[in-house]
Motif scaffolding. Sequence first.
Motif, PDB file in Angstrom:
ATOM      1  N   GLU A  12       0.964  -1.110  -0.003  1.00 44.84           N
ATOM      2  CA  GLU A  12      -0.162  -0.040  -0.166  1.00 44.84           C
ATOM      3  C   GLU A  12       0.680   1.303  -0.080  1.00 44.84           C
ATOM      4  O   GLU A  12       0.757   2.213  -0.967  1.00 44.84           O
ATOM      5  CB  GLU A  12      -1.028   0.066   1.130  1.00 44.84           C
ATOM      6  N   THR A  39      -5.280  10.536   0.933  1.00 48.11           N
ATOM      7  CA  THR A  39      -5.722   9.696   1.875  1.00 48.11           C
ATOM      8  C   THR A  39      -6.051  10.276   3.295  1.00 48.11           C
ATOM      9  O   THR A  39      -6.638   9.472   3.907  1.00 48.11           O
ATOM     10  CB  THR A  39      -4.614   8.600   2.198  1.00 48.11           C
ATOM     11  N   ILE A  90      -7.345  -2.888  -9.160  1.00 49.79           N
ATOM     12  CA  ILE A  90      -8.254  -2.546  -7.905  1.00 49.79           C
ATOM     13  C   ILE A  90      -9.560  -1.778  -8.587  1.00 49.79           C
ATOM     14  O   ILE A  90     -10.596  -2.115  -7.860  1.00 49.79           O
ATOM     15  CB  ILE A  90      -7.385  -1.065  -7.263  1.00 49.79           C
ATOM     16  N   HIS A  91      -9.546  -1.286  -9.748  1.00 49.58           N
ATOM     17  CA  HIS A  91     -10.916  -0.786 -10.192  1.00 49.58           C
ATOM     18  C   HIS A  91     -12.042  -1.788 -10.503  1.00 49.58           C
ATOM     19  O   HIS A  91     -12.857  -1.697 -10.124  1.00 49.58           O
ATOM     20  CB  HIS A  91     -10.562   0.166 -11.680  1.00 49.58           C
ATOM     21  N   LEU A  93     -12.063  -4.535  -9.138  1.00 46.52           N
ATOM     22  CA  LEU A  93     -12.267  -5.209  -7.779  1.00 46.52           C
ATOM     23  C   LEU A  93     -13.532  -4.246  -7.054  1.00 46.52           C
ATOM     24  O   LEU A  93     -14.585  -4.779  -6.588  1.00 46.52           O
ATOM     25  CB  LEU A  93     -11.202  -5.384  -6.724  1.00 46.52           C
ATOM     26  N   SER A  94     -13.243  -3.041  -7.237  1.00 49.73           N
ATOM     27  CA  SER A  94     -14.092  -2.059  -6.486  1.00 49.73           C
ATOM     28  C   SER A  94     -15.370  -2.061  -7.257  1.00 49.73           C
ATOM     29  O   SER A  94     -16.435  -2.075  -6.556  1.00 49.73           O
ATOM     30  CB  SER A  94     -13.544  -0.672  -6.701  1.00 49.73           C
ATOM     31  N   ARG A  95     -15.394  -2.034  -8.421  1.00 51.51           N
ATOM     32  CA  ARG A  95     -16.681  -2.166  -9.430  1.00 51.51           C
ATOM     33  C   ARG A  95     -17.578  -3.590  -9.061  1.00 51.51           C
ATOM     34  O   ARG A  95     -18.918  -3.328  -8.770  1.00 51.51           O
ATOM     35  CB  ARG A  95     -16.329  -2.328 -10.897  1.00 51.51           C
ATOM     36  N   THR A  96     -16.834  -4.599  -8.660  1.00 56.50           N
ATOM     37  CA  THR A  96     -17.530  -5.776  -8.262  1.00 56.50           C
ATOM     38  C   THR A  96     -17.991  -5.781  -6.960  1.00 56.50           C
ATOM     39  O   THR A  96     -19.247  -6.092  -6.730  1.00 56.50           O
ATOM     40  CB  THR A  96     -16.636  -7.078  -8.538  1.00 56.50           C
ATOM     41  N   GLY A  97     -17.205  -5.080  -5.854  1.00 56.90           N
ATOM     42  CA  GLY A  97     -17.773  -4.956  -4.576  1.00 56.90           C
ATOM     43  C   GLY A  97     -18.960  -4.111  -4.661  1.00 56.90           C
ATOM     44  O   GLY A  97     -19.750  -4.300  -3.866  1.00 56.90           O
ATOM     45  N   LEU A  98     -19.008  -2.948  -5.036  1.00 55.82           N
ATOM     46  CA  LEU A  98     -20.046  -1.859  -5.262  1.00 55.82           C
ATOM     47  C   LEU A  98     -21.355  -2.564  -5.859  1.00 55.82           C
ATOM     48  O   LEU A  98     -22.300  -2.339  -5.369  1.00 55.82           O
ATOM     49  CB  LEU A  98     -19.764  -0.871  -5.955  1.00 55.82           C
TER      50      LEU A  98
END
Length: 104
Positions: A12, A39, A90-91, A93-98
């Motif tokens: 990270e 952040t 990451i994008h 993963l974020s789309r799937t999670g949302l």
Amino acid sequence: MAGLSELGRFSEPGLLIMVALADGPKHGYAMQDDIAAMTDERPGPGTLYGAIRRLEEQSFIEALPEEGRRKPYRLTDRGRTVLAAELRRIHALSRTGLRRLAMP
């Protein structure tokens, strides 16, 4: 090609440094400012310079000639490739999670 996962638990801070350098070279203090703006947390010098060292070892970033007391760094071509791949991952993963949370 190796990715940020090779940095283990340090991935990270490495990712944040690489994003900070994506728009051009910066020295450590400027990277800290940029990361804090992204952040709301400012990395300490130990975290920052430890991650910089590991990124240099992987040839993801490189030091430029010093400017006075400041030592700027920039992304290498390898670093740009790795950063783009990690951001795409990451994008996705974020789309799937949302979507699974039924959020836009």
